[in-house]
Design a protein around this motif. Structure first.
Motif, PDB file in Angstrom:
ATOM      1  N   GLU A  56       0.833  -1.191   0.000  1.00  0.00           N
ATOM      2  CA  GLU A  56       0.000   0.000   0.000  1.00  0.00           C
ATOM      3  C   GLU A  56       0.879   1.256   0.000  1.00  0.00           C
ATOM      4  OE1 GLU A  56      -3.165   0.362  -0.292  1.00  0.00           O
ATOM      5  OE2 GLU A  56      -3.871  -1.702  -0.057  1.00  0.00           O
ATOM      6  N   SER A  57       0.333   2.350  -0.504  1.00  0.00           N
ATOM      7  CA  SER A  57       1.031   3.633  -0.448  1.00  0.00           C
ATOM      8  C   SER A  57       1.131   4.103   0.994  1.00  0.00           C
ATOM      9  CB  SER A  57       0.288   4.673  -1.290  1.00  0.00           C
ATOM     10  OG  SER A  57       0.260   4.303  -2.651  1.00  0.00           O
ATOM     11  N   SER A  60      -1.748   6.050   2.524  1.00  0.00           N
ATOM     12  CA  SER A  60      -3.026   5.357   2.693  1.00  0.00           C
ATOM     13  C   SER A  60      -3.194   4.950   4.150  1.00  0.00           C
ATOM     14  CB  SER A  60      -3.083   4.115   1.803  1.00  0.00           C
ATOM     15  OG  SER A  60      -2.996   4.473   0.437  1.00  0.00           O
ATOM     16  N   SER A  63      -1.814   1.522   5.290  1.00  0.00           N
ATOM     17  CA  SER A  63      -0.379   1.219   5.225  1.00  0.00           C
ATOM     18  C   SER A  63       0.249   1.045   6.603  1.00  0.00           C
ATOM     19  CB  SER A  63       0.358   2.326   4.464  1.00  0.00           C
ATOM     20  OG  SER A  63       0.339   3.542   5.202  1.00  0.00           O
ATOM     21  N   HIS A 280      -0.101  10.039  -5.340  1.00  0.00           N
ATOM     22  CA  HIS A 280      -0.996   9.306  -4.439  1.00  0.00           C
ATOM     23  C   HIS A 280      -2.389   9.135  -5.034  1.00  0.00           C
ATOM     24  CE1 HIS A 280      -2.428   7.622  -0.685  1.00  0.00           C
ATOM     25  NE2 HIS A 280      -3.454   8.460  -0.717  1.00  0.00           N
ATOM     26  N   ASN A 284      -2.967   5.865  -7.510  1.00  0.00           N
ATOM     27  CA  ASN A 284      -3.772   4.895  -6.758  1.00  0.00           C
ATOM     28  C   ASN A 284      -5.131   4.683  -7.409  1.00  0.00           C
ATOM     29  OD1 ASN A 284      -2.763   3.683  -4.091  1.00  0.00           O
ATOM     30  ND2 ASN A 284      -1.990   5.778  -3.980  1.00  0.00           N
ATOM     31  N   ARG A 295       1.438  -0.583  -4.772  1.00  0.00           N
ATOM     32  CA  ARG A 295       1.108   0.851  -4.666  1.00  0.00           C
ATOM     33  C   ARG A 295       2.260   1.664  -4.078  1.00  0.00           C
ATOM     34  NH1 ARG A 295      -4.618   0.573  -4.699  1.00  0.00           N
ATOM     35  NH2 ARG A 295      -5.112  -1.340  -5.834  1.00  0.00           N
ATOM     36  N   ARG A 296       3.449   1.105  -4.001  1.00  0.00           N
ATOM     37  CA  ARG A 296       4.580   1.834  -3.424  1.00  0.00           C
ATOM     38  C   ARG A 296       5.193   2.744  -4.493  1.00  0.00           C
ATOM     39  NH1 ARG A 296       7.086   0.501   1.217  1.00  0.00           N
ATOM     40  NH2 ARG A 296       4.973  -0.182   1.720  1.00  0.00           N
ATOM     41  N   PHE A 297       4.505   3.870  -4.753  1.00  0.00           N
ATOM     42  CA  PHE A 297       4.966   4.830  -5.759  1.00  0.00           C
ATOM     43  C   PHE A 297       5.971   5.819  -5.184  1.00  0.00           C
ATOM     44  CE2 PHE A 297       0.368   3.976  -6.712  1.00  0.00           C
ATOM     45  CZ  PHE A 297       0.612   3.041  -7.711  1.00  0.00           C
ATOM     46  N   TYR A 298       6.092   5.866  -3.877  1.00  0.00           N
ATOM     47  CA  TYR A 298       6.990   6.790  -3.192  1.00  0.00           C
ATOM     48  C   TYR A 298       7.271   6.223  -1.819  1.00  0.00           C
ATOM     49  CZ  TYR A 298       2.474   7.979  -1.221  1.00  0.00           C
ATOM     50  OH  TYR A 298       1.248   7.897  -0.628  1.00  0.00           O
TER      51      TYR A 298
END
Length: 389
Positions: A56-57, A60, A63, A280, A284, A295-298
């Motif tokens: 998850e981001s 979120s 997370s 985000h 997402n 979802r780990r974009f950052y």
């Protein structure tokens, strides 16, 4: 009698008695060694070809991440800078020029109408990196995986990797995982082209279902934040920009610095809004529609204490592509880690300069020089590796 003895000696019962109890230990040992070698080989290949897993981001609620100390520090610095402008130059250094220059450029793009050209160029760049990753991974599968006869290994439950983790299959069966060359389909290609990632792999992690509430929240965030962004440009940035033209025409250095510092604060707000809107909310939203599990974009770039940590964690999507398709191939070909890091940094600086200079038709190399200065500063400080694991 001798002949009868010879017959008795060759009987199966006597042969079993005459055979040492552990005579097959070497055979078993060799079999175990081959099995261990096989699993290690498969694991190494899959680490190279699998770079996604269900996550998850950080922003979120699911997370479980709550370390926002860097955001609090940033807010305190901005409040102090708005009340005491005299110390703002030192505060800007603490915040880092990495936030200032991209925001000024973003404001300029919006004000001059070049945002459309930048958007088209960005989409083409994304397509190029996606297709390059698709080609490279399938080349690895064809030249390294297939000749070793490892097709069935992708479904082997005893070998740990992203594909054999049940949570990555969205509740599906491991036997349903795609193997090479069955992945070479139009459906698979188009899924990758629309997925929020630049790195291809045969079996992407999938979420079990589409969460409607999560999807609606992201959509409302996207609509709200884009209006706030446009409002900041119209009500804050453009008036300050108009007032700052005269000092630049007169080349009044003091007033130029003062006007740049005035516009730095709204630029910071705009950068944060853009980050949340794109990395985000938007990504997402796309991932939820496509049931894309990673979802780990950052990562927590707001807690950065070095430039290295900031560049490695503010854009995981691009960083992962550089890591996989530039840095590691150079290391495998015998280049040193320093040469690999330098290549990644120079390529990243040229790419960002290209994204800014081409739409504006201004090849001044300002952003490239600024990023190179950051790299020199990092080297002089003896900072850690640019490319994180």
């Amino acid at each position: 009698m001798a002949s009868h003895a010879e017959v008795r000696d060759t009987s199966p019962k006597l042969r079993r008695k005459s055979t040492p109890r552990f005579s097959n230990i070497h055979v078993r040992s060799r079999t175990m060694e081959r099995s261990k070698f096989y699993e290690d080989l498969v694991e190494e290949m899959r680490r190279k070809m699998c770079c996604h897993k269900n996550r998850e981001s950080l922003l979120s609620s699911s997370s479980g991440f709550f370390n926002y100390r860097g955001m609090l520090n940033w807010a305190v610095v901005v409040l102090l800078s708005m009340s005491e402008r005299s110390g703002y130059a030192a505060q800007m250094i603490n915040l880092g020029a990495v936030l200032f220059f991209p925001l000024c450029v973003l404001t300029t793009l919006s004000a001059t109408g070049a945002a459309g050209s930048a958007l088209v160029l960005g989409i083409h760049s994304i397509m190029f990196m996606k297709l390059y990753s698709y080609h490279e991974v399938n080349r690895w599968l064809r030249e390294e995986w297939a000749p070793l006869g490892l097709k069935s290994a992708i479904k082997h439950p005893g070998i740990s990797s992203c594909a054999s983790d049940p949570s990555n299959t969205g509740g599906g069966n491991l036997q349903q995982l795609v193997t090479f060359p069955d992945n070479l389909t139009v459906k698979d290609l188009y899924y990758f082209l629309f997925a929020p990632t630049l790195c291809y792999q045969m079996n992407f992690p999938r979420s079990s279902k589409i969460r409607i509430r999560f999807l609606l929240r992201r959509l409302l965030e996207m609509i709200f934040l884009i209006h706030v962004f446009i409002g900041l440009i119209q009500q804050w940035v453009l008036p300050v920009t108009r007032n700052s033209m005269q000092p630049f025409v007169e080349m009044n250095l003091t007033m130029m610095i003062n006007q740049l510092l005035l516009i730095a604060i709204p630029n910071h707000f705009m950068w944060l809004i853009f980050f949340h809107w794109f990395f985000h909310s938007t990504l997402n939203f796309i991932a939820e529609l496509m049931r894309f599990g990673d979802r780990r974009f950052y990562r927590d770039w707001w807690n950065s204490e070095t430039l290295t940590y900031f560049w490695s964690n503010s854009n995981i999507i691009l960083h992962k592509w550089y890591m996989r398709h530039i840095y590691r191939p150079l290391i495998e070909k015998g280049y040193s880690k320093w040469e690999g890091q330098a290549s990644v940094f120079v390529l990243s600086a040229l790419y960002h300069e290209y994204l800014i200079a081409a739409p504006l038709r201004m090849f001044r190399m300002w952003l490239f020089i600024e990023m190179m200065l950051q790299n020199i500063y990092r080297v002089l400080r003896g900072s850690d590796c640019l490319v994180s694991k």
